[in-house]
Design an enzyme around this catalytic site. Structure first.
Site, PDB file in Angstrom:
ATOM      1  N   CYS A   1      46.952  40.801  45.585  1.00 13.81           N
ATOM      2  CA  CYS A   1      46.872  39.435  46.120  1.00 13.81           C
ATOM      3  C   CYS A   1      48.266  38.831  46.251  1.00 13.81           C
ATOM      4  CB  CYS A   1      46.005  38.556  45.224  1.00 13.81           C
ATOM      5  SG  CYS A   1      44.253  38.918  45.419  1.00 13.81           S
TER       6      CYS A   1
ATOM      7  N   GLU B 207      32.259  41.085  44.967  1.00 12.23           N
ATOM      8  CA  GLU B 207      32.292  42.445  44.420  1.00 12.23           C
ATOM      9  C   GLU B 207      31.343  43.374  45.163  1.00 12.23           C
ATOM     10  OE1 GLU B 207      31.800  41.998  40.157  1.00 12.23           O
ATOM     11  OE2 GLU B 207      33.833  41.191  39.982  1.00 12.23           O
TER      12      GLU B 207
ATOM     13  N   GLU C 105      41.500  35.160  45.997  1.00  6.28           N
ATOM     14  CA  GLU C 105      42.722  34.759  46.695  1.00  6.28           C
ATOM     15  C   GLU C 105      42.781  35.365  48.095  1.00  6.28           C
ATOM     16  OE1 GLU C 105      42.388  35.840  43.639  1.00  6.28           O
ATOM     17  OE2 GLU C 105      43.996  35.203  42.305  1.00  6.28           O
TER      18      GLU C 105
HETATM   19  N1  THU Z   1      39.754  38.590  40.484  1.00  6.12           N
HETATM   20  C1  THU Z   1      40.046  37.646  41.413  1.00  6.12           C
HETATM   21  O1  THU Z   1      39.236  37.352  42.306  1.00  6.12           O
HETATM   22  N2  THU Z   1      41.242  37.034  41.340  1.00  6.12           N
HETATM   23  C2  THU Z   1      42.146  37.209  40.330  1.00  6.12           C
HETATM   24  O2  THU Z   1      43.170  36.553  40.327  1.00  6.12           O
HETATM   25  C3  THU Z   1      41.887  38.192  39.273  1.00  6.12           C
HETATM   26  C4  THU Z   1      40.668  39.011  39.446  1.00  6.12           C
HETATM   27  C5  THU Z   1      38.424  39.202  40.528  1.00  6.12           C
HETATM   28  C6  THU Z   1      38.349  40.642  40.912  1.00  6.12           C
HETATM   29  C7  THU Z   1      37.031  41.044  40.265  1.00  6.12           C
HETATM   30  O3  THU Z   1      35.967  40.663  41.120  1.00  6.12           O
HETATM   31  C8  THU Z   1      36.962  40.183  39.023  1.00  6.12           C
HETATM   32  O4  THU Z   1      37.839  39.101  39.236  1.00  6.12           O
HETATM   33  C9  THU Z   1      37.352  40.906  37.741  1.00  6.12           C
HETATM   34  O5  THU Z   1      38.560  41.566  37.880  1.00  6.12           O
END
Ligand code: THU
Length: 159
Positions: A115, A63, A74
């Protein structure tokens, strides 16, 4: 008028029903959640990709204080796999998440739309279906290809 119905087969397995290879992928995806950088959402996602030669690569969500600059687990994983091993097809992708309490989610995690688009591109690029394994403590979903996760998708055949 004509109605088109799109059916997407999803298999659900319990952890003790996994093959050795699936178990190995799951171990790596779970471990990747602990390397997530998620100070804003506190939602830690890990992914692990199985390549054609058996190599497993993993990644996690990263993030940013400027929220849209962050990236999901992903895409971290797929872009890393494709940039480090461009000759290797991606055979399977496992995704795992830990919630804001640090627990693995009960429901299988669902990849976001961006993704899914990237996964479809990787399938198209290698002409290889990628099995998608979405982990939840209540069960693990298996979907036969990224295209199944994004029906009626845009790809290079439109260009
Ligand atoms: N996120 C992912 O990395 N993969 C997913 O399949 C859903 C969401 C992350 C994005 C963000 O850093 C956090 O999860 C909350 O949305």
């Amino acid at each position: 008028m004509k109605e088109l119905n799109i059916n997407i087969p999803v298999t659900m397995k319990q952890e003790d029903e996994l093959t050795e290879q699936e178990k190995a992928l799951l171990v790596e995806a779970k471990a990747a959640t602990f390397r997530s950088y998620a100070p804003y959402s506190n939602f830690s996602v890990g992914a692990a990709a199985l390549l054609e030669d058996g190599t497993i690569v993993s990644g996690s969500n990263q993030e940013n204080s400027a929220y849209p600059s962050g990236i999901c687990a992903e895409r971290t994983t797929i872009f890393y796999a494709n940039s480090k091993y461009p000759e290797q097809k991606v055979m399977m992708l496992c995704v795992v998440a830990r919630d804001t309490k640090g627990q693995f989610t009960e429901r299988p995690i669902a990849p976001c739309g961006a993704c899914r688009q990237v996964l479809v591109e990787t399938e198209t690029r290698y002409n290889q279906k990628m099995q998608i394994m979405l982990y939840g403590t209540e069960g693990i979903y298996f979907i036969g290809s990224a295209k199944d996760l994004l029906p009626v998708s845009f790809d290079s055949s439109f260009l």
